[in-house]
Design an enzyme around this catalytic site. Structure first.
Site, PDB file in Angstrom:
ATOM      1  N   GLU A   1      -8.749  -7.389   4.198  1.00 54.00           N
ATOM      2  CA  GLU A   1      -7.927  -8.455   3.591  1.00 54.00           C
ATOM      3  C   GLU A   1      -7.304  -9.337   4.682  1.00 54.00           C
ATOM      4  O   GLU A   1      -7.257 -10.561   4.541  1.00 54.00           O
ATOM      5  CB  GLU A   1      -6.861  -7.829   2.676  1.00 54.00           C
ATOM      6  CG  GLU A   1      -7.501  -7.294   1.391  1.00 54.00           C
ATOM      7  CD  GLU A   1      -6.758  -6.143   0.732  1.00 54.00           C
ATOM      8  OE1 GLU A   1      -5.537  -6.030   0.916  1.00 54.00           O
ATOM      9  OE2 GLU A   1      -7.413  -5.349   0.024  1.00 54.00           O
TER      10      GLU A   1
ATOM     11  N   TYR B   1       0.821  -1.225   0.000  1.00 50.20           N
ATOM     12  CA  TYR B   1       0.000   0.000   0.000  1.00 50.20           C
ATOM     13  C   TYR B   1       0.850   1.268   0.000  1.00 50.20           C
ATOM     14  O   TYR B   1       0.427   2.306  -0.477  1.00 50.20           O
ATOM     15  CB  TYR B   1      -0.978  -0.012   1.190  1.00 50.20           C
ATOM     16  CG  TYR B   1      -2.186  -0.877   0.878  1.00 50.20           C
ATOM     17  CD1 TYR B   1      -3.336  -0.322   0.348  1.00 50.20           C
ATOM     18  CD2 TYR B   1      -2.139  -2.255   1.060  1.00 50.20           C
ATOM     19  CE1 TYR B   1      -4.424  -1.106   0.033  1.00 50.20           C
ATOM     20  CE2 TYR B   1      -3.227  -3.049   0.753  1.00 50.20           C
ATOM     21  CZ  TYR B   1      -4.364  -2.473   0.232  1.00 50.20           C
ATOM     22  OH  TYR B   1      -5.443  -3.252  -0.109  1.00 50.20           O
TER      23      TYR B   1
HETATM   24  C1  HEM Z   1      -6.173   2.302  -1.307  1.00 54.06           C
HETATM   25  C2  HEM Z   1      -5.503   1.598  -2.202  1.00 54.06           C
HETATM   26  C3  HEM Z   1      -6.149   0.784  -3.285  1.00 54.06           C
HETATM   27  C4  HEM Z   1      -7.334   0.963  -3.933  1.00 54.06           C
HETATM   28  C5  HEM Z   1      -8.345   2.054  -3.731  1.00 54.06           C
HETATM   29  C6  HEM Z   1      -7.467  -0.120  -4.898  1.00 54.06           C
HETATM   30  C7  HEM Z   1      -8.547  -0.267  -5.739  1.00 54.06           C
HETATM   31  C8  HEM Z   1      -8.730  -1.332  -6.599  1.00 54.06           C
HETATM   32  C9  HEM Z   1      -9.893  -1.556  -7.419  1.00 54.06           C
HETATM   33  C10 HEM Z   1     -11.094  -0.632  -7.506  1.00 54.06           C
HETATM   34  C11 HEM Z   1      -9.707  -2.703  -8.082  1.00 54.06           C
HETATM   35  C12 HEM Z   1     -10.694  -3.364  -9.083  1.00 54.06           C
HETATM   36  C13 HEM Z   1     -11.517  -4.368  -8.317  1.00 54.06           C
HETATM   37  C14 HEM Z   1     -12.597  -5.021  -9.180  1.00 54.06           C
HETATM   38  O1  HEM Z   1     -13.532  -4.342  -9.597  1.00 54.06           O
HETATM   39  O2  HEM Z   1     -12.503  -6.220  -9.411  1.00 54.06           O
HETATM   40  C15 HEM Z   1      -8.422  -3.221  -7.706  1.00 54.06           C
HETATM   41  C16 HEM Z   1      -7.849  -4.357  -8.228  1.00 54.06           C
HETATM   42  C17 HEM Z   1      -6.529  -4.669  -8.053  1.00 54.06           C
HETATM   43  N1  HEM Z   1      -5.643  -4.080  -7.171  1.00 54.06           N
HETATM   44 FE1  HEM Z   1      -6.019  -2.563  -5.959  1.00 54.06          FE
HETATM   45  N2  HEM Z   1      -6.365  -0.907  -4.813  1.00 54.06           N
HETATM   46  C18 HEM Z   1      -5.544  -0.406  -3.858  1.00 54.06           C
HETATM   47  C19 HEM Z   1      -4.326  -0.931  -3.454  1.00 54.06           C
HETATM   48  C20 HEM Z   1      -3.674  -1.941  -4.113  1.00 54.06           C
HETATM   49  C21 HEM Z   1      -2.351  -2.409  -3.797  1.00 54.06           C
HETATM   50  C22 HEM Z   1      -1.490  -1.910  -2.640  1.00 54.06           C
HETATM   51  C23 HEM Z   1      -2.035  -3.366  -4.710  1.00 54.06           C
HETATM   52  C24 HEM Z   1      -0.737  -4.134  -4.816  1.00 54.06           C
HETATM   53  C25 HEM Z   1       0.268  -3.693  -5.506  1.00 54.06           C
HETATM   54  C26 HEM Z   1      -3.176  -3.520  -5.581  1.00 54.06           C
HETATM   55  C27 HEM Z   1      -3.273  -4.422  -6.622  1.00 54.06           C
HETATM   56  C28 HEM Z   1      -4.433  -4.684  -7.319  1.00 54.06           C
HETATM   57  C29 HEM Z   1      -4.525  -5.704  -8.356  1.00 54.06           C
HETATM   58  C30 HEM Z   1      -3.380  -6.589  -8.841  1.00 54.06           C
HETATM   59  C31 HEM Z   1      -5.840  -5.685  -8.808  1.00 54.06           C
HETATM   60  C32 HEM Z   1      -6.442  -6.546  -9.942  1.00 54.06           C
HETATM   61  C33 HEM Z   1      -6.192  -5.771 -11.217  1.00 54.06           C
HETATM   62  C34 HEM Z   1      -6.805  -6.379 -12.450  1.00 54.06           C
HETATM   63  O3  HEM Z   1      -7.411  -7.457 -12.387  1.00 54.06           O
HETATM   64  O4  HEM Z   1      -6.683  -5.728 -13.489  1.00 54.06           O
HETATM   65  N3  HEM Z   1      -4.140  -2.643  -5.201  1.00 54.06           N
HETATM   66  N4  HEM Z   1      -7.848  -2.374  -6.794  1.00 54.06           N
END
Ligand code: HEM
Ligand SMILES: Cc1cc2nc3c(=O)[nH]c(=O)nc-3n(C[C@H](O)[C@H](O)[C@H](O)COP(=O)(O)OP(=O)(O)OC[C@H]3O[C@@H](n4cnc5c(N)ncnc54)[C@H](O)[C@@H]3O)c2cc1C
Length: 422
Positions: free
Chosen positions: A140, A98
């Site tokens: 998580e 994060y």
């Molecule tokens: C406050 C921080 C964060 C927010 C607001 C956020 C938000 C999101 C959202 C909205 C999604 C799409 C979920 C869906 O509709 O299926 C997502 C997917 C994802 N997030 Fe985050 N995230 C955050 C932090 C992180 C962190 C720290 C990581 C790790 C590096 C991360 C990695 C991912 C990955 C790998 C996906 C799937 C992407 C895909 O399938 O294209 N996120 N996140």
């Protein structure tokens, strides 16, 4: 809760952040992958990056979270984060990552908005970010600990023991555990992340819904090959359908997903289009295993009968239920050889069948299909809280739904009509 000091600043800058969040999200990912190329190897989905859908989902989630916070600063809108937390957990996202996202996101905010980002503005949005981040980290942690794992240990190896050609484009994979470790139970409707190595050496994760109830030894999922049609063919679906075979070992996450069967004892109506049948098949299988006596209806739309994946399984399951019925709508005409309760031509028409009172509705299929189905159901008086949906990609809909006000508004009826669902 959002502090009194940050609230007016976030409120005042929400419009400018909202207007630019799409561009901020685009630059954020570009910058982050430049600095951390390892994140595209096994963690991020490069298909979603190329299509731009993940950028839109991230932007939408930040905007809707901040809007909800400003409206009600005393309360964390944690329910908005459940889908994201499940997706993150299915990818083994760790708390320390994060900080990496924070640093790159704030770099992008300054890159796009320049001098408008005064220290006061940066501080206020920093607070929003960490409220969101800690809420996600907390959810998580709960998901990992409920399964007795850590972020690093959500993965297991499974051997492919059966590969069945369902339709021209869909393959069903049955996999068996390769060790003696306890197989973690799945809730009906959940998915696993399948992680494969692509020919260029990069690992790519994709989610697939589980299509059968647990038996303690196996998991089953079905994959539809994605044809590009002007853009590249889908890389993982084609690799799995064309190259993966019986005897191969696949890496799967434990099951996650927040769209799961409600056990409140209410009747259930499943509404699916195309490959959207997969979570419905999983939920039906669980209902049969549990000996459900509830009224259960499946309403499915497809091109024609041969294109309908898992049709034998779902029909057998519907028939095994005490009060089950399956109705199908085929674009190519009302022709079917299997004993469905009703076969219709064209798009789903809720007036064509009798739906149980006080039912819960589960939708899965292409986004316009689900938008139309949801609109039509709300027009018929179904409460929005009784409709859940699963999306086979980053959620591009949640932020729009948040801004909806009056059920049955013209916009929704129009979208229902446009997609041919009545
Ligand atoms: C406050 C921080 C964060 C927010 C607001 C956020 C938000 C999101 C959202 C909205 C999604 C799409 C979920 C869906 O509709 O299926 C997502 C997917 C994802 N997030 Fe985050 N995230 C955050 C932090 C992180 C962190 C720290 C990581 C790790 C590096 C991360 C990695 C991912 C990955 C790998 C996906 C799937 C992407 C895909 O399938 O294209 N996120 N996140
Ligand atoms: C919760 C969930 C459950 C799911 N369950 C199932 C399921 O049960 N069965 C199933 O079949 N699928 C399911 N999916 C979808 C699945 O995870 C994959 O998204 C799907 O298999 C496509 O992956 P792919 O690697 O083949 O396509 P990708 O390679 O990711 O391509 C996706 C799209 O991006 C386009 N694209 C790729 N590169 C570019 C580029 N450079 N420029 C422009 N466009 C580009 C492609 O043309 C394609 O249209 C589910 C998804 C989720 C989120």
């Amino acid at each position: 809760m959002l502090s009194n000091r940050s609230r007016p600043v976030v409120e005042a800058t929400l419009p400018v952040i909202g207007e630019n969040i799409g561009e901020i999200a685009r630059r954020f990912y570009g910058h982050m992958f430049g600095a951390h190329p390892e994140l595209i190897d096994g963690i991020f989905n490069r298909g979603n990056q190329a299509e731009g859908t993940q950028q839109v989902a991230l932007a939408g989630s930040v905007a809707s979270f901040a809007t909800a916070l400003v409206k009600n600063p005393e309360q964390l809108p944690e329910q908005l984060l459940s889908r994201i937390a499940h997706k993150h957990a299915s990818l083994g996202i760790r708390p320390d990552q994060y900080q990496v996202v924070h640093d790159n996101l704030f770099w992008a905010i300054v890159d796009v908005l320049g001098d408008a980002v005064t220290p006061e503005v940066a501080e206020a949005w920093d607070e929003v970010y960490w409220l969101m981040a800690y809420a996600l980290i907390h959810q998580e942690r709960g998901l990992y600990s409920a399964r007795g794992v850590r972020a690093e240990t959500v993965w297991r190896q499974w051997e492919v023991v059966e590969k069945v050609q369902e339709t021209d484009d869909v393959m069903t994979f049955r996999v068996k555990r390769v060790d003696n470790r306890l197989v973690r139970t799945s809730l009906p409707g959940q998915y696993v992340t399948v992680k494969v190595q692509m020919p260029d050496g990069v690992h790519q994760p994709r989610q697939y819904s589980l299509t059968r109830a647990d038996d303690g030894e196996h998991r089953q999922f079905s994959v539809k090959r994605v044809h590009g049609g002007g853009t590249p063919d889908g890389e993982v679906s084609n690799l799995l359908c064309q190259t993966t075979d019986v005897g191969d070992v696949l890496t799967l996450s434990l099951p996650f997903g927040d769209v799961v069967l409600d056990d409140s004892g209410r009747p259930i109506v499943f509404v699916s289009g195309g490959i959207g049948i997969t979570p419905m098949a999983g939920m039906l299988s669980h209902l049969v295993a549990a000996g459900s006596r509830l009224p259960i209806r499946l309403l499915h739309a497809d091109v024609d009968e041969p294109s309908m994946a898992l049709r034998s399984q779902v029909l057998a399951d519907v028939k095994a239920l005490e009060d089950g019925a399956a109705y199908v709508w085929f674009e190519n005409g009302a022709d079917a050889t299997m004993p469905f309760a009703g076969v219709f031509a064209g798009w789903i028409d809720f007036d064509a069948v009798e739906l149980p009172e006080k039912a819960l509705y589960y939708l899965c299929g292409p986004l316009p299909f689900m938008q139309a189905a949801r609109s039509a159901l709300i027009d018929r008086g179904v409460a929005p809280r009784d409709i859940q949906y699963e999306l086979f990609g980053p959620d591009l809909w949640a932020a729009d739904l948040l801004t909806e006000t009056s059920p049955g508004a013209d916009g929704r009826s129009a979208s229902a009509a446009a997609a041919g669902v009545r």
